[in-house]
Enzyme design. Structure first.
Site, mmCIF file in Angstrom:
data_model
loop_
_atom_site.group_PDB
_atom_site.id
_atom_site.type_symbol
_atom_site.label_atom_id
_atom_site.label_comp_id
_atom_site.label_asym_id
_atom_site.label_seq_id
_atom_site.Cartn_x
_atom_site.Cartn_y
_atom_site.Cartn_z
ATOM 1 C CE LYS A 176 5.192 1.244 -5.211
ATOM 2 N NZ LYS A 176 4.112 1.835 -4.402
HETATM 3 P P1 NAD Z 1 4.570 -3.052 5.537
HETATM 4 O O1 NAD Z 1 5.840 -3.688 5.110
HETATM 5 O O2 NAD Z 1 4.598 -2.074 6.650
HETATM 6 O O3 NAD Z 1 3.494 -4.180 5.915
HETATM 7 C C1 NAD Z 1 3.197 -5.213 5.047
HETATM 8 C C2 NAD Z 1 2.286 -6.189 5.770
HETATM 9 O O4 NAD Z 1 1.891 -7.226 4.855
HETATM 10 C C3 NAD Z 1 2.951 -6.894 6.944
HETATM 11 O O5 NAD Z 1 2.038 -6.982 8.006
HETATM 12 C C4 NAD Z 1 3.266 -8.281 6.372
HETATM 13 O O6 NAD Z 1 3.304 -9.280 7.364
HETATM 14 C C5 NAD Z 1 2.067 -8.471 5.473
HETATM 15 N N1 NAD Z 1 2.307 -9.533 4.477
HETATM 16 C C6 NAD Z 1 3.384 -9.702 3.679
HETATM 17 N N2 NAD Z 1 3.255 -10.812 2.948
HETATM 18 C C7 NAD Z 1 2.068 -11.345 3.278
HETATM 19 C C8 NAD Z 1 1.368 -12.504 2.879
HETATM 20 N N3 NAD Z 1 1.886 -13.330 1.949
HETATM 21 N N4 NAD Z 1 0.160 -12.762 3.423
HETATM 22 C C9 NAD Z 1 -0.360 -11.948 4.362
HETATM 23 N N5 NAD Z 1 0.261 -10.835 4.788
HETATM 24 C C10 NAD Z 1 1.466 -10.543 4.259
HETATM 25 O O7 NAD Z 1 3.964 -2.402 4.200
HETATM 26 P P2 NAD Z 1 2.893 -1.242 4.080
HETATM 27 O O8 NAD Z 1 3.632 0.031 3.845
HETATM 28 O O9 NAD Z 1 1.885 -1.332 5.171
HETATM 29 O O10 NAD Z 1 2.219 -1.617 2.680
HETATM 30 C C11 NAD Z 1 1.152 -2.545 2.597
HETATM 31 C C12 NAD Z 1 0.422 -2.312 1.286
HETATM 32 O O11 NAD Z 1 -0.030 -0.961 1.233
HETATM 33 C C13 NAD Z 1 1.252 -2.500 0.013
HETATM 34 O O12 NAD Z 1 0.426 -3.007 -1.014
HETATM 35 C C14 NAD Z 1 1.682 -1.099 -0.325
HETATM 36 O O13 NAD Z 1 1.993 -0.951 -1.721
HETATM 37 C C15 NAD Z 1 0.427 -0.351 0.044
HETATM 38 N N6 NAD Z 1 0.629 1.079 0.259
HETATM 39 C C16 NAD Z 1 1.497 1.532 1.187
HETATM 40 C C17 NAD Z 1 1.635 2.892 1.378
HETATM 41 C C18 NAD Z 1 2.514 3.472 2.451
HETATM 42 O O14 NAD Z 1 2.511 4.694 2.620
HETATM 43 N N7 NAD Z 1 3.230 2.673 3.209
HETATM 44 C C19 NAD Z 1 0.908 3.804 0.587
HETATM 45 C C20 NAD Z 1 0.005 3.288 -0.352
HETATM 46 C C21 NAD Z 1 -0.117 1.931 -0.500
#
Ligand code: NAD
Length: 435
Positions: free
Chosen positions: A125
């Protein structure tokens, strides 16, 4: 709690400060999860210490010239947790709260996740401690390129393959791919995944994590007799993961009754218009101010009446302080590490079924794996083929984890760790220690 072998080795070789098992951050959370699985590892428990030490940690200074002429310095990281099963794989996060502890934990969860769905990768990561929303596009590009150069000694198509995470996307991956390619003198599409489709990206990658969340949710609903048609769903985080999962659940007949993101919390007991909400988020950057819902207090979000709760924002969101309020029957962890170990126990005692991150959000890395395979063979699959293979892998992995949970009478999290840690440690044992 540590095994005798761990205590003995720790006493003989004091742990470096960054591995402090008593710290409360995400890395401490991960270490507790490893301790919970150790009694189920049989003879492989002899190797468990390897899971408690990242293989490599690189901390880099990332200096860039800002648009106003100032020189700004940012702290960047790339951690390779375990490479026993293959090259490192895991996303890059740009966020003002990124810490080394967080990146270490996220890299370890990638090791577990990759082994859980049996893709041939280790765990890694990366991240930069920065609020990218305060950067211009040019500053973001310079930051990304300098960071990529700085971690260039670790990454490569057969060494370590980054991907998007919070606040990084296809454009950032395109800059990373280009920078690595410029530095090595040949276009290397396979150095990152989550690229735009025109640059060797895969169809279906953007939606893959949310689709995986939906797939395991549907499997668990079938096994527990929860009707998804008409089910009330609350989602925290409406970005890539939460937005896609919310849309797929709504398409399957569920009602999205509450959503929280960094701009606030909204509620509509009759069900939100998800397509309109996605448009609103696209136009304004968040769910706050959406006309088709009423605003609610952020603290009240956790107690909302719902059947399924999907945390899909950041880690450490479901804690001992709010777990007791949760009314959902099922929590599907789209985010990495959203539930603290204390909260896990509270949910378990309440009979809430938790589908853990290390299996529930593995759809992203699964399609990243497809992207990497397609890049190597320069032969690209159709979206239908990709989605069908994704669903099959997620269903098979989830069925295996479900069976281990039933056999050992443990939570799905511990069951996933049992399956994954055995695969990692068996690979380690067969490879042996060099020299
Ligand atoms: P993203 O940036 O597209 O979305 C993040 C979301 O979280 C946004 O809606 C943002 O407003 C919200 N957010 C941020 N801070 C916040 C807070 N303090 N309170 C409430 N909401 C808040 O990111 P993503 O890719 O959707 O990732 C979200 C989660 O999923 C992360 O934990 C990431 O590690 C995990 N994840 C993502 C992927 C991927 O393929 N994108 C894969 C596995 C896991």
């Amino acid at each position: 709690m540590h095994s005798p072998a761990t205590s003995a080795s720790s006493a003989a070789h004091p742990l470096p400060s960054y591995l402090n098992p008593h710290e409360l951050g995400p890395w401490g959370q991960y270490l507790q999860q490893v301790d919970r699985v150790t009694p189920y590892l049989g003879s492989l428990a002899r190797w468990v210490e390897t899971l408690k030490r990242p293989k490599r940690i690189l901390v880099v200074d990332v200096p860039i010239e800002m648009d106003d002429g100032r020189i700004a310095h940012f702290e960047g990281y790339r951690v390779q947790h375990n490479l026993s099963r293959g090259p490192g794989k895991g996303g890059v996060r740009f966020h003002q709260d990124v810490t080394l502890s967080e990146v270490m934990a996220l890299s370890a969860w990638m090791s577990v996740k990759n082994a859980a769905v049996n893709v041939p990768y280790g765990g890694a990561k990366g991240g930069i401690r920065v609020d990218p929303k305060k950067l211009s596009r040019g500053e973001l590009e310079r930051l990304t390129r300098r960071y990529t150069s700085e971690i260039g000694l670790l990454i490569g198509p057969s060494k370590d393959i980054p991907a998007p995470d919070v606040n990084t996307n296809g454009q950032v991956m395109a800059w990373m791919m280009d920078t690595y390619s410029m530095n090595t003198g040949a276009t290397a599409t396979g150095v990152v995944t989550g690229k735009p489709v025109d640059l060797g990206g895969s169809l279906g990658r953007v939606e893959a994590t949310g689709r995986g969340v939906f797939t395991v949710g549907m499997e668990a609903a079938k096994l527990t007799g929860l009707a998804v048609q008409g089910a009330r769903v609350a989602v925290q985080g409406f970005g890539n993961v939460g937005g896609t999962a919310g849309k797929l659940f709504a398409d399957a007949g569920a009602k999205i009754v509450a959503v929280q993101d960094h701009t606030g919390s909204i509620h509509n007991a009759a069900g939100l218009d998800v397509a309109a909400l996605l448009d609103h988020v696209g136009n304004t950057g968040g769910v706050g101010g959406f006309a088709g819902a009423t605003a609610m207090d952020n603290g009240d979000f956790w107690g909302v009446d719902c059947d399924i709760l999907i945390p899909a924002a950041l880690e450490g969101q479901i804690t001992k302080d709010n777990a007791g309020k949760i009314k959902a029957k099922m929590v599907i962890e789209g985010a990495n590490g959203p539930t603290t170990p204390e909260a896990d126990d509270i949910l378990n005692d309440k009979g809430v079924l938790v589908l853990p991150d290390v299996i529930a959000n593995a759809g992203g890395v699964t399609v990243s794996y497809f992207e990497w395979v397609q890049d190597f063979s320069s032969f690209f699959w159709t979206e239908d083929e990709i989605n069908a293979r994704l669903v099959r892998i997620m269903q098979e992995a989830f069925a295996g984890v479900w069976q281990v949970a039933q056999e050992n009478k443990v939570s799905l999290r511990t069951a996933t760790f049992i399956v994954a840690c055995k695969r990692i440690l068996h690979a380690r044992e067969m490879r042996g220690l060099y020299p």
